[in-house]
Design an enzyme around this catalytic site. Structure first.
Site, mmCIF file in Angstrom:
data_model
loop_
_atom_site.group_PDB
_atom_site.id
_atom_site.type_symbol
_atom_site.label_atom_id
_atom_site.label_comp_id
_atom_site.label_asym_id
_atom_site.label_seq_id
_atom_site.Cartn_x
_atom_site.Cartn_y
_atom_site.Cartn_z
ATOM 1 N N HIS A 16 -12.708 7.156 18.592
ATOM 2 C CA HIS A 16 -12.067 6.991 17.274
ATOM 3 C C HIS A 16 -11.655 5.529 17.061
ATOM 4 O O HIS A 16 -11.875 4.964 15.996
ATOM 5 C CB HIS A 16 -10.782 7.840 17.183
ATOM 6 C CG HIS A 16 -10.994 9.322 17.183
ATOM 7 N ND1 HIS A 16 -10.242 10.178 17.948
ATOM 8 C CD2 HIS A 16 -11.837 10.104 16.472
ATOM 9 C CE1 HIS A 16 -10.620 11.418 17.727
ATOM 10 N NE2 HIS A 16 -11.590 11.400 16.842
ATOM 11 N N ARG A 71 -21.551 11.073 16.492
ATOM 12 C CA ARG A 71 -21.844 10.870 17.903
ATOM 13 C C ARG A 71 -23.290 11.262 18.210
ATOM 14 O O ARG A 71 -24.095 10.447 18.612
ATOM 15 C CB ARG A 71 -20.883 11.690 18.775
ATOM 16 C CG ARG A 71 -19.492 11.113 18.820
ATOM 17 C CD ARG A 71 -18.517 12.073 19.401
ATOM 18 N NE ARG A 71 -18.499 13.291 18.618
ATOM 19 C CZ ARG A 71 -17.553 14.213 18.668
ATOM 20 N NH1 ARG A 71 -16.571 14.072 19.516
ATOM 21 N NH2 ARG A 71 -17.593 15.276 17.903
#
Ligand code: PNS
Length: 157
Positions: free
Chosen positions: A17, A90
Site C-alpha cells: 500500500h 497485484r
C-alpha cells in the site's frame, strides 16, 4: 488542482500500500487515503487506529492526507474534490474484482476515472489478510509492513 483518492480497508497498511501511496503522490497534487469504516467486517484495527497508522507512515509525504469514510466511495471522492480513484493491482487475480468495482463506480458517477498502478513485484504477494495470518502464528513481519505497524500488531496480539 488534481486530487485523487486511494481507498481501501488498510487493516493494516502494508508495504505494498505504502509503495502505491508514494508513487501516486507524485502523479497528483493531493492524494487522500480513504479508510473504509466497514461495519460488516470485524477488523484487527479500528478505522481510527488504521488512520493513525497511515498518518504516521506517510508523515514524510507532504501532499498525502488520510480520512476515514463510510458509505459510497464516489460520494467520499466527490465531497473531497477528487476526480480520480487510485487502485493498486497485484496479480491477475485482483483484476476481475477491481474491474467490476471500477465499472460500478463509473456507473454510479461517470465523472470519476479509476487509475490502476501495478504493484512493484517485490510487494506482489503481500496483502493485509496474509499479514494478519503471519502475525497470528508469530511469523516474521519485517519487509511486509512498516515498523510502526509491526509494533501495533504486537500490542494487539
Ligand atoms: O482494501 P479493500 O477492502 O479491497 O477496499 C475495498 C474498497 C474500500 C475500495 C471498496 O469496498 C469500497 O469502495 N467500498 C465503499 C462502498 C462503495 O462505494 N461500494 C461500491 C463500489 S465497490
Amino acid at each position: 488542482m488534481r486530487v485523487a483518492v486511494y481507498p481501501g480497508s488498510f487493516d493494516p497498511i502494508t508495504n505494498g500500500h505504502l509503495d502505491i501511496i508514494r508513487r501516486a503522490s507524485k502523479l497528483y497534487d493531493r492524494l487522500i487515503v480513504g479508510v473504509l469504516n466497514n461495519m460488516n467486517k470485524k477488523p484487527m484495527f479500528t478505522a481510527e487506529e488504521r488512520k493513525r497508522l497511515i498518518d504516521e507512515v506517510t508523515e514524510d509525504i507532504p501532499n498525502v492526507t488520510c480520512d476515514v469514510f463510510s458509505g459510497l466511495l464516489v460520494d467520499f471522492a466527490k465531497n473531497n474534490g477528487a476526480t480520480v480513484i487510485v487502485k493498486g493491482l497485484r496479480t491477475v487475480a485482483d483484476f476481475e474484482y477491481e474491474f467490476q468495482m471500477a465499472l460500478l463506480n463509473k456507473a454510479l458517477n461517470p465523472e470519476f476515472e479509476t487509475m490502476f498502478l501495478m504493484t512493484d513485484t517485490k510487494y506482489s504477494y503481500i496483502s493485509s489478510s496474509m499479514v494478519k495470518e503471519v502475525a497470528k502464528y508469530n511469523g516474521e513481519l519485517n519487509g511486509l509492513v512498516p515498523q510502526q505497524v509491526i509494533s501495533k500488531i504486537k500490542e494487539k496480539m
